[in-house]
Write an enzyme that holds these catalytic residues in place. Structure first.
Site, PDB file in Angstrom:
ATOM      1  N   CYS A  86      -3.782  31.670  -8.563  1.00  0.00           N
ATOM      2  CA  CYS A  86      -2.566  31.152  -9.441  1.00  0.00           C
ATOM      3  C   CYS A  86      -3.147  29.763  -9.528  1.00  0.00           C
ATOM      4  CB  CYS A  86      -1.753  30.984  -8.341  1.00  0.00           C
ATOM      5  SG  CYS A  86      -1.867  30.095  -6.677  1.00  0.00           S
ATOM      6  N   ARG A 101       3.542  34.573  -4.398  1.00  0.00           N
ATOM      7  CA  ARG A 101       2.534  34.950  -3.647  1.00  0.00           C
ATOM      8  C   ARG A 101       2.935  35.226  -2.198  1.00  0.00           C
ATOM      9  NH1 ARG A 101      -2.486  34.446  -5.050  1.00  0.00           N
ATOM     10  NH2 ARG A 101      -3.118  34.388  -2.761  1.00  0.00           N
ATOM     11  N   ASP A 148       0.200  20.301   0.894  1.00  0.00           N
ATOM     12  CA  ASP A 148       1.174  20.345  -0.130  1.00  0.00           C
ATOM     13  C   ASP A 148       1.844  18.853  -0.300  1.00  0.00           C
ATOM     14  OD1 ASP A 148       1.115  23.200   0.129  1.00  0.00           O
ATOM     15  OD2 ASP A 148       2.531  23.389   1.745  1.00  0.00           O
ATOM     16  N   ARG A 171      -7.092  31.896  -4.190  1.00  0.00           N
ATOM     17  CA  ARG A 171      -6.231  32.425  -3.150  1.00  0.00           C
ATOM     18  C   ARG A 171      -6.665  33.750  -2.716  1.00  0.00           C
ATOM     19  NH1 ARG A 171      -0.497  29.646  -3.414  1.00  0.00           N
ATOM     20  NH2 ARG A 171      -0.684  29.988  -1.441  1.00  0.00           N
ATOM     21  N   ARG A 213      11.503  26.463  -6.941  1.00  0.00           N
ATOM     22  CA  ARG A 213      11.267  27.325  -5.999  1.00  0.00           C
ATOM     23  C   ARG A 213      11.134  26.969  -4.652  1.00  0.00           C
ATOM     24  NH1 ARG A 213       5.341  29.572  -7.360  1.00  0.00           N
ATOM     25  NH2 ARG A 213       6.055  30.470  -5.323  1.00  0.00           N
ATOM     26  N   LYS A 239      10.945  26.136   3.647  1.00  0.00           N
ATOM     27  CA  LYS A 239      10.371  27.209   2.831  1.00  0.00           C
ATOM     28  C   LYS A 239       9.686  28.113   3.461  1.00  0.00           C
ATOM     29  CE  LYS A 239       7.730  26.840  -0.822  1.00  0.00           C
ATOM     30  NZ  LYS A 239       6.533  27.650  -0.801  1.00  0.00           N
ATOM     31  N   ASN A 240       8.246  27.346   3.933  1.00  0.00           N
ATOM     32  CA  ASN A 240       7.246  28.146   4.356  1.00  0.00           C
ATOM     33  C   ASN A 240       7.725  28.724   5.840  1.00  0.00           C
ATOM     34  OD1 ASN A 240       6.016  27.845   2.082  1.00  0.00           O
ATOM     35  ND2 ASN A 240       4.731  26.264   2.496  1.00  0.00           N
ATOM     36  N   ILE A 254      -8.531  22.178   0.885  1.00  0.00           N
ATOM     37  CA  ILE A 254      -7.947  23.463   0.866  1.00  0.00           C
ATOM     38  C   ILE A 254      -7.935  24.297  -0.174  1.00  0.00           C
ATOM     39  CG2 ILE A 254      -5.740  24.827   1.797  1.00  0.00           C
ATOM     40  CD1 ILE A 254      -6.831  22.928   4.098  1.00  0.00           C
TER      41      ILE A 254
HETATM   42  N1  EPU Z   1      -7.971  31.595   2.006  1.00  0.00           N
HETATM   43  C1  EPU Z   1      -9.157  32.873   1.852  1.00  0.00           C
HETATM   44  N2  EPU Z   1      -8.890  34.004   2.251  1.00  0.00           N
HETATM   45  C2  EPU Z   1      -7.622  34.565   2.922  1.00  0.00           C
HETATM   46  C3  EPU Z   1      -6.689  33.618   2.880  1.00  0.00           C
HETATM   47  C4  EPU Z   1      -7.058  32.205   2.559  1.00  0.00           C
HETATM   48  O1  EPU Z   1     -10.272  32.519   1.323  1.00  0.00           O
HETATM   49  O2  EPU Z   1      -7.680  35.650   3.104  1.00  0.00           O
HETATM   50  C5  EPU Z   1      -8.423  30.438   1.617  1.00  0.00           C
HETATM   51  C6  EPU Z   1      -7.383  29.910   0.557  1.00  0.00           C
HETATM   52  O3  EPU Z   1      -7.693  30.372  -0.754  1.00  0.00           O
HETATM   53  C7  EPU Z   1      -7.384  28.476   0.658  1.00  0.00           C
HETATM   54  C8  EPU Z   1      -7.377  28.396   2.286  1.00  0.00           C
HETATM   55  O4  EPU Z   1      -8.034  29.650   2.856  1.00  0.00           O
HETATM   56  O5  EPU Z   1      -8.323  27.959   0.110  1.00  0.00           O
HETATM   57  C9  EPU Z   1      -5.918  28.250   3.014  1.00  0.00           C
HETATM   58  O6  EPU Z   1      -4.927  29.143   2.519  1.00  0.00           O
HETATM   59  P1  EPU Z   1      -3.940  29.593   3.226  1.00  0.00           P
HETATM   60  O7  EPU Z   1      -4.060  31.138   3.529  1.00  0.00           O
HETATM   61  O8  EPU Z   1      -3.705  28.993   4.695  1.00  0.00           O
HETATM   62  O9  EPU Z   1      -2.834  29.356   2.409  1.00  0.00           O
HETATM   63  P2  EPU Z   1      -1.554  30.146   2.311  1.00  0.00           P
HETATM   64  O10 EPU Z   1      -0.993  31.003   3.293  1.00  0.00           O
HETATM   65  O11 EPU Z   1      -1.639  31.273   0.970  1.00  0.00           O
HETATM   66  C10 EPU Z   1       0.480  28.366   2.818  1.00  0.00           C
HETATM   67  C11 EPU Z   1       1.431  27.879   2.091  1.00  0.00           C
HETATM   68  C12 EPU Z   1       1.206  26.928   1.217  1.00  0.00           C
HETATM   69  C13 EPU Z   1       0.287  25.783   1.687  1.00  0.00           C
HETATM   70  C14 EPU Z   1      -0.852  26.581   2.455  1.00  0.00           C
HETATM   71  C15 EPU Z   1      -1.945  25.683   3.083  1.00  0.00           C
HETATM   72  C16 EPU Z   1       3.174  29.497   2.467  1.00  0.00           C
HETATM   73  C17 EPU Z   1       4.106  30.578   1.915  1.00  0.00           C
HETATM   74  N3  EPU Z   1       2.436  29.150   1.658  1.00  0.00           N
HETATM   75  O12 EPU Z   1      -0.396  29.209   1.749  1.00  0.00           O
HETATM   76  O13 EPU Z   1       2.257  26.369   0.356  1.00  0.00           O
HETATM   77  O14 EPU Z   1      -0.213  25.103   0.641  1.00  0.00           O
HETATM   78  O15 EPU Z   1      -0.486  27.574   3.305  1.00  0.00           O
HETATM   79  O16 EPU Z   1      -1.107  24.659   3.695  1.00  0.00           O
HETATM   80  O17 EPU Z   1       3.383  29.239   3.695  1.00  0.00           O
HETATM   81  C18 EPU Z   1       3.598  25.351  -1.149  1.00  0.00           C
HETATM   82  O18 EPU Z   1       4.323  25.247  -0.418  1.00  0.00           O
HETATM   83  O19 EPU Z   1       3.625  24.770  -2.069  1.00  0.00           O
HETATM   84  C19 EPU Z   1       2.416  26.071  -0.770  1.00  0.00           C
HETATM   85  C20 EPU Z   1       1.414  26.430  -1.638  1.00  0.00           C
END
Ligand code: EPU
Length: 418
Positions: A116, A92, A304, A121, A397, A23-24, A326
């Site tokens: 969320c 998201r 995850d 996030r 999802r 998915k990701n 995380i």
């Molecule tokens: N964060 C910030 N500011 C930012 C971006 C992130 O503070 O601008 C924080 C987040 O709040 C979190 C940490 O940094 O505490 C890491 O978040 P990250 O941005 O890496 O997460 P994401 O890109 O929103 C992706 C996956 C998630 C997975 C996370 C961590 C996708 C579409 N989603 O989310 O997948 O948990 O990386 O590995 O790739 C899932 O599949 O169930 C899922 C939630």
């Protein structure tokens, strides 16, 4: 009545499970289609609600997106540059269109995702990265509006790694003028997959999978056919199913090296693991050992997989600590697991799990995708009794054919209502 998943637990699962595309990885690849006019063909795309949502978003912007399993996306006629609230609030990952829209059309308007079920996030790191490339970014009426005639390469230093933030910046930088260096990037395999696909289209990205990524801007990309990498989280979820049911499950079509941290913890917990080039087999043992886990960015133990691993620990013979580094609220599954007889106490970002001999079936509610997966695993691990999971749309999802895959290895799982 809304759809529910019903599980009659206590069956040791045995057999082979094929892994679907990740998915990701699929979601950023679909967003990347906005960078390249013409027919982009994505193979091995999982059939998931999030993939459908991203397809709807691309269509809303003016692209065509057809097929199931193999998706043909054509963004030649895209004129839209706005990702509306209604679509972003359901997923998201819609934020992934920000970088490509800005890079190709010089402007993008994307609803701010908001918090969320697993945490606040924020997207500040995405936005300051785009600003470093010369974008003018403002927040208005719940929307991010970013504009730039042409982005210009620069050095972007992330204060901490972000997966979709790294992906957004890579996609923004591929069509920028000159060289971009991204420092302290996320190193997840899904980022490497995105870079590989973009390089196949003519981009010049190096260093994906490390903490420093360099992107040499090009003026245009050419569409290709690309196959999405296997889903390591889906694979890991099935390996744990072997542990909680005391069965033997061979997960086929996966990349074992992407599961290293998970396999390591499973072995320490006493599961017997065997692996080949593209498969991993896990066999449960009688006494599951308690193992401490702390989630970390890749190559650490994935957040995850935290909820699913907690179910294994809930059935262990000792005391384990699970630390979530995380996401600040990713413990919504804990009260539900406790209703099934688990003994878990929470203090801030730590869950202390005292293993119990058995879990008992109960009606429970899914709160987010991975929490839902943990409830399914708990339901499978119940020795005697029925578990009824509501709000199953969270599962749909992110898990392709979950019920069918589990049924094929012996699980008693079915849907009711809906
Ligand atoms: N964060 C910030 N500011 C930012 C971006 C992130 O503070 O601008 C924080 C987040 O709040 C979190 C940490 O940094 O505490 C890491 O978040 P990250 O941005 O890496 O997460 P994401 O890109 O929103 C992706 C996956 C998630 C997975 C996370 C961590 C996708 C579409 N989603 O989310 O997948 O948990 O990386 O590995 O790739 C899932 O599949 O169930 C899922 C939630």
């Amino acid at each position: 009545m809304a759809e529910r998943i019903i599980i009659e637990g206590g069956v040791p699962l045995r057999g082979e499970v094929p892994v679907s595309g990740a998915k990701n990885a699929a979601l950023p690849l679909m967003a990347a289609s906005l960078l390249v006019p013409g027919k982009l063909v994505l193979e091995n795309v999982p059939d998931l609600r999030d993939v459908q949502t991203m397809g709807r978003l691309l269509q809303y912007l003016g692209a065509t997106c057809e097929g199931k399993g193999t998706l043909v996306v054509n963004s030649s006629d895209v004129t839209g540059w706005e990702a509306p609230y209604d679509l972003v609030k359901t997923m998201r990952a819609s934020i992934l269109v920000l970088g490509p829209l800005l890079a190709r059309f010089g402007r993008a308007k994307v609803s701010q995702p908001g918090g969320c079920a697993i945490g606040a996030r924020p997207i500040n790191r995405h936005l300051s990265g785009l600003e470093a490339l010369g974008a003018n970014v403002r927040l208005e009426h719940g929307y991010v509006i970013a504009e730039a005639d042409r982005l210009v390469g620069a050095e972007v230093v992330f204060e901490a790694p972000t997966v979709t933030g790294t992906e957004n910046l890579i996609m923004a930088a591929v069509l920028a003028e000159g060289e971009t260096t991204l420092v302290n990037t996320a190193r997840e395999p899904e980022i490497v997959d995105l870079a590989n696909a973009l390089n196949a289209m003519g981009a010049k990205i190096s260093g994906a999978g490390t903490g420093v990524i360099t992107v040499q801007g090009v003026t245009s990309l050419t569409p290709v056919t690309y196959s999405v990498l296997p889903d390591r989280i889906e694979a890991g979820t099935y390996l744990i199913a072997a542990g909680v049911t005391g069965g033997t499950i061979k997960v086929v079509g996966c990349v074992p090296s992407h599961l290293r941290a998970v396999i390591d913890r499973l072995e320490k917990a006493g599961l017997h693991i065997q692996e080949g080039n593209d498969w991993v087999q896990a066999s449960g043992s009688d006494g599951i050992r308690a193992v401490d886990v702390r989630t970390d960015p890749y190559p650490g133990f994935p957040t995850d997989m935290q909820a699913q691993f907690m179910v294994l620990m809930a059935l262990s013979t000792g005391l384990s600590t699970i630390t979530e580094t995380i996401f600040e609220q990713r413990f919504m599954h804990v009260p539900e697991l406790c209703r099934m007889g688990a003994d878990i106490t929470l203090s801030e970002r730590k869950a202390v799990v005292r293993g119990v001999q058995r879990l008992s079936g109960a009606p429970v509610m899914a709160t987010d995708l991975r929490a839902s997966a943990s409830l399914v695993l708990a339901g499978l691990g119940v020795e005697n009794g029925i578990t009824e999971i509501s709000r199953v749309y969270h599962l749909d999802r992110g898990y392709d054919d979950l019920d069918e895959k589990l049924s094929s290895i012996g699980a008693k799982i079915w849907r009711a209502g809906g």
